[in-house]
Design a protein around this motif. Structure first.
Motif, short mmCIF file in Angstrom:
data_model
loop_
_atom_site.label_atom_id
_atom_site.label_comp_id
_atom_site.label_asym_id
_atom_site.label_seq_id
_atom_site.Cartn_x
_atom_site.Cartn_y
_atom_site.Cartn_z
N THR A 1 0.88 -1.17 0.00
CA THR A 1 0.00 0.00 0.00
C THR A 1 0.91 1.21 0.00
OG1 THR A 1 -1.77 -1.13 1.20
CG2 THR A 1 -1.79 1.29 1.22
N ILE A 2 0.80 2.03 -1.04
CA ILE A 2 1.68 3.18 -1.20
C ILE A 2 0.95 4.45 -0.75
CG2 ILE A 2 3.04 4.56 -2.81
CD1 ILE A 2 3.13 2.02 -4.61
N HIS A 3 1.55 5.14 0.22
CA HIS A 3 1.02 6.42 0.69
C HIS A 3 1.91 7.51 0.11
CE1 HIS A 3 -1.50 4.22 3.60
NE2 HIS A 3 -0.45 3.44 3.74
N GLU A 4 1.40 8.17 -0.90
CA GLU A 4 2.20 9.17 -1.61
C GLU A 4 2.19 10.49 -0.85
OE1 GLU A 4 2.47 11.30 -6.03
OE2 GLU A 4 1.04 9.68 -5.65
N GLY A 5 3.38 11.00 -0.51
CA GLY A 5 3.45 12.28 0.18
C GLY A 5 4.65 12.38 1.10
N ASP A 6 4.66 13.47 1.84
CA ASP A 6 5.75 13.81 2.75
C ASP A 6 5.55 13.10 4.09
OD1 ASP A 6 7.69 15.00 4.31
OD2 ASP A 6 7.23 17.04 3.67
N ALA A 7 6.55 12.35 4.53
CA ALA A 7 6.45 11.63 5.81
C ALA A 7 6.28 12.60 6.98
CB ALA A 7 7.70 10.78 6.04
N LEU A 8 6.75 13.84 6.83
CA LEU A 8 6.62 14.84 7.89
C LEU A 8 5.17 15.26 8.10
CD1 LEU A 8 9.67 17.17 7.22
CD2 LEU A 8 9.23 15.88 9.30
N LYS A 9 4.32 15.00 7.11
CA LYS A 9 2.92 15.39 7.20
C LYS A 9 1.99 14.19 7.28
CE LYS A 9 3.84 19.54 4.42
NZ LYS A 9 3.54 20.25 3.14
N PHE A 10 2.55 12.99 7.23
CA PHE A 10 1.71 11.79 7.18
C PHE A 10 1.16 11.45 8.56
CE2 PHE A 10 1.17 7.11 7.17
CZ PHE A 10 0.19 7.04 6.20
N ASP A 11 -0.09 11.04 8.60
CA ASP A 11 -0.75 10.63 9.84
C ASP A 11 -0.51 9.14 10.07
OD1 ASP A 11 -2.34 10.14 12.03
OD2 ASP A 11 -4.25 10.46 10.99
N PHE A 12 0.58 8.82 10.77
CA PHE A 12 0.90 7.41 11.03
C PHE A 12 -0.14 6.76 11.94
CE2 PHE A 12 4.87 9.18 9.59
CZ PHE A 12 5.42 8.16 8.83
N GLY A 13 -0.84 7.57 12.71
CA GLY A 13 -1.90 7.03 13.56
C GLY A 13 -3.00 6.37 12.79
N SER A 14 -3.20 6.78 11.53
CA SER A 14 -4.27 6.20 10.71
C SER A 14 -4.01 4.73 10.41
CB SER A 14 -4.41 6.98 9.40
OG SER A 14 -3.24 6.84 8.60
N LEU A 15 -2.75 4.31 10.43
CA LEU A 15 -2.42 2.91 10.15
C LEU A 15 -2.54 2.05 11.39
CD1 LEU A 15 0.72 3.34 7.86
CD2 LEU A 15 -1.70 3.22 7.24
N ALA A 16 -2.59 2.69 12.55
CA ALA A 16 -2.71 1.94 13.80
C ALA A 16 -4.15 1.88 14.28
CB ALA A 16 -1.83 2.57 14.88
N ASP A 17 -5.06 2.49 13.55
CA ASP A 17 -6.46 2.49 13.97
C ASP A 17 -7.07 1.10 13.86
OD1 ASP A 17 -6.37 5.15 14.48
OD2 ASP A 17 -7.26 5.78 12.58
N GLY A 18 -7.75 0.68 14.88
CA GLY A 18 -8.45 -0.59 14.85
C GLY A 18 -9.90 -0.38 14.48
N PRO A 19 -10.73 -1.43 14.53
CA PRO A 19 -12.14 -1.30 14.22
C PRO A 19 -12.85 -0.46 15.28
CG PRO A 19 -11.66 -3.47 15.14
CD PRO A 19 -10.34 -2.80 14.90
#
Length: 282
Positions: free
Chosen positions: A85-103
């Protein structure tokens, strides 16, 4: 540098690109990460895929954050969406919390973050990633050795500073091994190191006001040659230093992370606004 040295892709200085190419070093890094099937993992700056390929092989699926459109096109040509899964963009602005979200209503997934971080923006990325520590299992990065030495530095050493205190407050830090310039194309002019960061449990984060803690640490190291009496005059007077049992004649580099927590907690209580009076008819 000739284009064929990096598989036809010209490394871009503005993105701080140095591509890992030594198979033995790659294998050693992957073994240190220990990816397991089912891990939710994201790689920052996959580049030409030196680490991406073995990670996908062991994980089955990998998230990546990449800003270079040419490299994104190469990734899409190499792997199908069920593998990456490719997240295109700047890592400084990426919401890494969105990948840790559960149901909804369930527990979040513990994210693992890895990567060969761009050396030109390594410190801002580390502070950005620290914001997501609560949802992270661990982080394993390759960085300039000088930066890693600052990250793991102990009080009283030349490398010890704001980066040391702020990261050690939130993570258990460990420098694993060094990576020589020859392991990259193009070769950087500096030695690199692998560092592992494991978030500490919430109950071990002792600062009652983390924003205040951060401001105090920043002030203490803002002018390294000045004593705490001068650098922290906005927060502390002589009575305060006596209360926390610290010598105001010390410099910030002599204080442990626990000392900074003690100062911040003392200031949080002392400077807390008085409660407003309650009106009888309220």
């Amino acid at each position: 540098m000739r284009d064929h040295e990096t598989g036809g892709h010209r490394a871009r200085k503005r993105f701080g690109q140095n591509f890992l190419s030594d198979p033995n070093i790659i294998r050693r890094i992957i073994d240190a990460i220990r990816p397991q099937p089912g891990d939710v993992m994201v790689e920052i700056g996959p580049g030409l895929g030196a680490m991406t390929a073995p990670l996908i092989e062991r994980l089955g699926h990998l998230h990546v954050v990449e800003i270079d459109r040419d490299l994104i096109a190469r990734l899409r040509e190499t792997w199908t969406p069920d593998r990456i899964t490719i997240h295109e963009g700047d890592a400084l602005k990426f919401d890494f919390g969105s990948l840790a979200d559960g149901p909804p209503g369930g527990e979040g997934r513990r994210l693992r973050i890895v990567g060969n971080l761009p050396y030109n923006i390594s410190t801002p990325i580390l502070f950005h990633l620290a914001e997501f520590a609560a949802g992270v299992k661990d982080m394993t990065f390759m960085l300039q050795k000088e930066v890693v030495m600052r990250m793991v530095a102990e009080p009283g050493t030349e490398e010890y500073g704001r980066l040391s205190v702020m990261l050690q407050y939130r993570f258990r830090m460990g420098r694993l091994f060094d990576v020589p310039p020859g392991a990259f194309r193009p070769a950087p002019k500096v030695m690199s190191s692998i560092v592992r960061m494991v978030p500490l449990p919430a109950e071990q984060l002792g600062a009652t006001d983390e924003d205040l803690f951060g401001r105090i640490v920043t002030a203490a190291f803002g002018q390294r040659r000045k004593t705490l009496k001068n650098t922290l005059r906005e927060f502390m007077d002589d009575v305060d230093f006596v209360a926390v049992g610290l010598d105001s004649g010390l410099r910030g580099e002599r204080l442990s992370m626990a000392d900074f927590v003690a100062i911040a907690n003392h200031c949080a209580v002392r400077h807390r606004p008085a409660a407003l009076p309650v009106r009888p008819d309220a």
